[in-house]
Write an enzyme that holds these catalytic residues in place. Structure first.
Site, PDB file in Angstrom:
ATOM      1  N   ASP A 110      36.535  38.579  50.074  1.00 15.20           N
ATOM      2  CA  ASP A 110      36.480  37.902  51.379  1.00 15.20           C
ATOM      3  C   ASP A 110      36.520  38.913  52.527  1.00 15.20           C
ATOM      4  OD1 ASP A 110      39.028  38.868  51.252  1.00 15.20           O
ATOM      5  OD2 ASP A 110      40.025  36.929  51.421  1.00 15.20           O
ATOM      6  N   ARG A 118      37.581  43.370  50.023  1.00 15.39           N
ATOM      7  CA  ARG A 118      38.850  43.702  50.673  1.00 15.39           C
ATOM      8  C   ARG A 118      39.792  44.232  49.601  1.00 15.39           C
ATOM      9  NH1 ARG A 118      43.529  40.441  51.636  1.00 15.39           N
ATOM     10  NH2 ARG A 118      42.383  38.620  50.908  1.00 15.39           N
ATOM     11  N   CYS A 120      43.124  45.422  48.754  1.00 14.94           N
ATOM     12  CA  CYS A 120      44.454  45.237  49.328  1.00 14.94           C
ATOM     13  C   CYS A 120      45.401  46.133  48.520  1.00 14.94           C
ATOM     14  CB  CYS A 120      44.796  43.760  49.194  1.00 14.94           C
ATOM     15  SG  CYS A 120      46.285  43.287  50.021  1.00 14.94           S
TER      16      CYS A 120
END
Ligand SMILES: [Zn+2]
Length: 130
Positions: A110, A118, A120
């Protein structure tokens, strides 16, 4: 079990890493959001695996996702391993250092940039160098 270039017994990792780094990298822990030292860090340089020193991310790929953890839109080619993670009743993609198997975080599709990704990443899993 997959073999990594860098493998150490648990006791050796405990000696090398801080308690937080050990918990995240070797025990797949997650640091609390908005607490990591690289969350809002945007200097030019390179991010390395805190376990083995392998180059993982370029600062060019870093962006502020607002999620509370350092976020990147891509990893350096071949440096990150991707594994399906079904814990906590979710289907996620776990990311690991492909050199030592250290847990980095998760990658989501996303992302707001053109890669759509993304990454993370826990601050505890990485070190920065200019
Ligand atoms: Zn590593």
């Amino acid at each position: 079990m997959k073999k990594y270039s860098i493998e150490k017994p648990e006791t050796a990792w405990r000696e090398k890493l801080s308690e937080e780094q050990f918990r995240v990298l070797r025990k797949k822990g997650t640091e609390a959001p908005h607490t990591g030292k690289y969350n809002m860090h945007f200097e030019d340089g390179t991010y390395f695996c805190a376990g083995c020193g392998e180059k993982l991310f370029d600062s060019e790929a870093k962006f502020d996702s607002g999620c509370g953890w350092p976020s990147f839109d891509k990893a350096i080619d071949g440096k990150v391993e991707y594994i399906q993670d079904k814990t906590f009743g979710m289907l996620r993609t776990e990311i690991l250092c492909s050199n030592c198997g250290g847990h980095l975080g998760h990658v989501f599709d996303d992302g707001p940039t053109e890669t759509g990704q993304r990454y993370c990443v826990n601050s505890a899993s990485i070190n920065f160098n200019k």
